[in-house]
Scaffold this motif. Structure first.
Motif, mmCIF file in Angstrom:
data_model
loop_
_atom_site.group_PDB
_atom_site.id
_atom_site.type_symbol
_atom_site.label_atom_id
_atom_site.label_comp_id
_atom_site.label_asym_id
_atom_site.label_seq_id
_atom_site.Cartn_x
_atom_site.Cartn_y
_atom_site.Cartn_z
ATOM 1 N N THR A 191 -53.833 -20.268 -8.279
ATOM 2 C CA THR A 191 -52.678 -19.736 -7.567
ATOM 3 C C THR A 191 -51.567 -19.211 -8.472
ATOM 4 O O THR A 191 -50.653 -18.584 -7.985
ATOM 5 C CB THR A 191 -52.083 -20.794 -6.621
ATOM 6 O OG1 THR A 191 -51.715 -21.927 -7.371
ATOM 7 C CG2 THR A 191 -53.068 -21.159 -5.534
ATOM 8 N N HIS A 192 -51.612 -19.458 -9.762
ATOM 9 C CA HIS A 192 -50.552 -18.967 -10.652
ATOM 10 C C HIS A 192 -51.063 -17.781 -11.458
ATOM 11 O O HIS A 192 -51.690 -17.942 -12.502
ATOM 12 C CB HIS A 192 -50.061 -20.088 -11.576
ATOM 13 C CG HIS A 192 -49.417 -21.195 -10.818
ATOM 14 N ND1 HIS A 192 -48.216 -21.054 -10.171
ATOM 15 C CD2 HIS A 192 -49.819 -22.461 -10.572
ATOM 16 C CE1 HIS A 192 -47.903 -22.173 -9.572
ATOM 17 N NE2 HIS A 192 -48.862 -23.058 -9.789
ATOM 18 N N LYS A 214 -48.032 -11.110 -12.964
ATOM 19 C CA LYS A 214 -47.709 -10.013 -12.040
ATOM 20 C C LYS A 214 -48.837 -8.978 -12.024
ATOM 21 O O LYS A 214 -49.234 -8.496 -10.955
ATOM 22 C CB LYS A 214 -46.388 -9.370 -12.436
ATOM 23 C CG LYS A 214 -45.957 -8.258 -11.510
ATOM 24 C CD LYS A 214 -44.651 -7.629 -11.928
ATOM 25 C CE LYS A 214 -44.346 -6.453 -11.022
ATOM 26 N NZ LYS A 214 -43.161 -5.729 -11.447
ATOM 27 N N ARG A 244 -47.666 -9.985 1.442
ATOM 28 C CA ARG A 244 -46.514 -10.780 1.002
ATOM 29 C C ARG A 244 -46.875 -12.272 0.963
ATOM 30 O O ARG A 244 -46.612 -12.957 -0.028
ATOM 31 C CB ARG A 244 -45.333 -10.521 1.943
ATOM 32 C CG ARG A 244 -44.016 -11.027 1.460
ATOM 33 C CD ARG A 244 -42.862 -10.544 2.352
ATOM 34 N NE ARG A 244 -42.534 -9.155 2.037
ATOM 35 C CZ ARG A 244 -42.664 -8.133 2.880
ATOM 36 N NH1 ARG A 244 -43.090 -8.321 4.098
ATOM 37 N NH2 ARG A 244 -42.350 -6.912 2.504
ATOM 38 N N ASP A 245 -47.520 -12.756 2.009
ATOM 39 C CA ASP A 245 -47.927 -14.160 2.069
ATOM 40 C C ASP A 245 -48.911 -14.497 0.946
ATOM 41 O O ASP A 245 -48.811 -15.557 0.320
ATOM 42 C CB ASP A 245 -48.544 -14.493 3.422
ATOM 43 C CG ASP A 245 -47.540 -14.425 4.566
ATOM 44 O OD1 ASP A 245 -46.314 -14.443 4.302
ATOM 45 O OD2 ASP A 245 -47.988 -14.345 5.733
ATOM 46 N N TYR A 274 -47.101 -14.661 -2.488
ATOM 47 C CA TYR A 274 -46.359 -15.922 -2.638
ATOM 48 C C TYR A 274 -47.321 -17.074 -2.892
ATOM 49 O O TYR A 274 -47.053 -17.959 -3.702
ATOM 50 C CB TYR A 274 -45.495 -16.213 -1.408
ATOM 51 C CG TYR A 274 -44.222 -15.399 -1.359
ATOM 52 C CD1 TYR A 274 -43.328 -15.389 -2.424
ATOM 53 C CD2 TYR A 274 -43.912 -14.625 -0.252
ATOM 54 C CE1 TYR A 274 -42.164 -14.642 -2.390
ATOM 55 C CE2 TYR A 274 -42.753 -13.863 -0.196
ATOM 56 C CZ TYR A 274 -41.879 -13.882 -1.277
ATOM 57 O OH TYR A 274 -40.728 -13.133 -1.236
ATOM 58 N N LYS A 275 -48.465 -17.045 -2.227
ATOM 59 C CA LYS A 275 -49.480 -18.081 -2.425
ATOM 60 C C LYS A 275 -50.000 -18.057 -3.865
ATOM 61 O O LYS A 275 -50.348 -19.082 -4.428
ATOM 62 C CB LYS A 275 -50.626 -17.860 -1.431
ATOM 63 C CG LYS A 275 -51.714 -18.890 -1.479
ATOM 64 C CD LYS A 275 -52.770 -18.579 -0.438
ATOM 65 C CE LYS A 275 -54.016 -19.401 -0.686
ATOM 66 N NZ LYS A 275 -55.115 -18.950 0.145
ATOM 67 N N GLN A 286 -46.150 -15.757 -7.048
ATOM 68 C CA GLN A 286 -45.261 -14.663 -7.458
ATOM 69 C C GLN A 286 -43.837 -14.901 -6.979
ATOM 70 O O GLN A 286 -43.607 -15.543 -5.967
ATOM 71 C CB GLN A 286 -45.779 -13.332 -6.910
ATOM 72 C CG GLN A 286 -47.155 -12.957 -7.416
ATOM 73 C CD GLN A 286 -47.217 -12.884 -8.921
ATOM 74 O OE1 GLN A 286 -46.516 -12.089 -9.534
ATOM 75 N NE2 GLN A 286 -48.038 -13.722 -9.522
ATOM 76 N N TYR A 287 -42.891 -14.373 -7.712
ATOM 77 C CA TYR A 287 -41.485 -14.485 -7.338
ATOM 78 C C TYR A 287 -41.113 -13.372 -6.383
ATOM 79 O O TYR A 287 -41.771 -12.336 -6.325
ATOM 80 C CB TYR A 287 -40.590 -14.438 -8.583
ATOM 81 C CG TYR A 287 -40.820 -15.603 -9.512
ATOM 82 C CD1 TYR A 287 -40.419 -16.889 -9.162
ATOM 83 C CD2 TYR A 287 -41.490 -15.422 -10.714
ATOM 84 C CE1 TYR A 287 -40.649 -17.963 -10.000
ATOM 85 C CE2 TYR A 287 -41.722 -16.489 -11.571
ATOM 86 C CZ TYR A 287 -41.307 -17.758 -11.205
ATOM 87 O OH TYR A 287 -41.544 -18.819 -12.025
ATOM 88 N N SER A 288 -40.021 -13.560 -5.683
ATOM 89 C CA SER A 288 -39.592 -12.646 -4.637
ATOM 90 C C SER A 288 -39.468 -11.199 -5.122
ATOM 91 O O SER A 288 -39.960 -10.278 -4.471
ATOM 92 C CB SER A 288 -38.262 -13.137 -4.064
ATOM 93 O OG SER A 288 -37.993 -12.521 -2.858
ATOM 94 N N VAL A 335 -42.890 -9.760 -5.847
ATOM 95 C CA VAL A 335 -43.627 -9.509 -4.602
ATOM 96 C C VAL A 335 -43.229 -8.162 -4.022
ATOM 97 O O VAL A 335 -44.082 -7.342 -3.674
ATOM 98 C CB VAL A 335 -43.383 -10.648 -3.579
ATOM 99 C CG1 VAL A 335 -43.871 -10.256 -2.197
ATOM 100 C CG2 VAL A 335 -44.054 -11.926 -4.039
ATOM 101 N N GLU A 336 -41.939 -7.922 -3.921
ATOM 102 C CA GLU A 336 -41.466 -6.652 -3.342
ATOM 103 C C GLU A 336 -41.855 -5.465 -4.212
ATOM 104 O O GLU A 336 -42.216 -4.405 -3.690
ATOM 105 C CB GLU A 336 -39.955 -6.697 -3.099
ATOM 106 C CG GLU A 336 -39.530 -7.749 -2.076
ATOM 107 C CD GLU A 336 -40.298 -7.699 -0.757
ATOM 108 O OE1 GLU A 336 -40.543 -6.588 -0.231
ATOM 109 O OE2 GLU A 336 -40.676 -8.773 -0.259
#
Length: 162
Positions: A10-11, A14, A36-37, A40-41, A44-46, A49-50
């Protein structure tokens, strides 16, 4: 043991997350919220993600309109869901109302009516209920659970001898 393996996975960096998201999108149409979900799973940081979502849109891996039409078409033609259930599924995936309405309007009214008729007739063959009122209510409840509109259901039930 399994939890540790899953936790390691999960880690992602980018770049790894972007590549995995691209392949995730290439496999099947996805909504932005699903991606997006997943990101995050994958840890990734906000901001990342965007940025990844913007890149996926720019590279045409992600397209909300295309997803909405594919989802609507598939759920109607394959699963024979009604418009209400399809709309709720799209709302759950945070699709804008304008796109939901556009996609639902692509369903041919005659095909929609025929699909509802098929759903009701198929269920009617399986029901053992003999009392007409209870039988009609069970058929109506089933069709409602499939996402069809009540007025259309009762029009069919009242005009046919099911």
């Amino acid at each position: 043991m399994f939890d540790q393996e899953k936790q390691k996975e999960t880690h992602l960096t980018k770049l790894q997350a972007k590549k995995r998201a691209e392949s995730f999108c290439a496999y099947q149409e996805r909504s932005q919220q699903e991606i997006r979900d997943k990101l995050y799973k994958w840890g990734q940081y906000s901001a990342d993600v965007e940025n990844i979502i913007v890149d996926l849109i720019a590279d045409n891996f992600l397209n909300e309109e295309r997803f909405t039409h594919a989802y609507t078409s598939g759920k109607f033609k394959i699963k024979q869901w009604g418009k209400l259930k399809i709309a709720n599924g799209l709302k759950f995936r945070k699709i804008p109302p304008r796109l939901i309405n556009e996609a639902l309007n692509t369903i041919d009214p005659d095909d929609y009516f025929n699909a509802l008729m098929q759903v009701i007739k198929k269920k009617a063959r399986l029901l053992n209920e003999k009392e007409p009122y209870k039988r009609k209510m069970k058929l109506a409840q089933y069709a409602i659970s499939r996402g069809f509109e009540k007025d259309l259901i009762f029009d069919i039930l009242n005009s046919n001898d099911l």
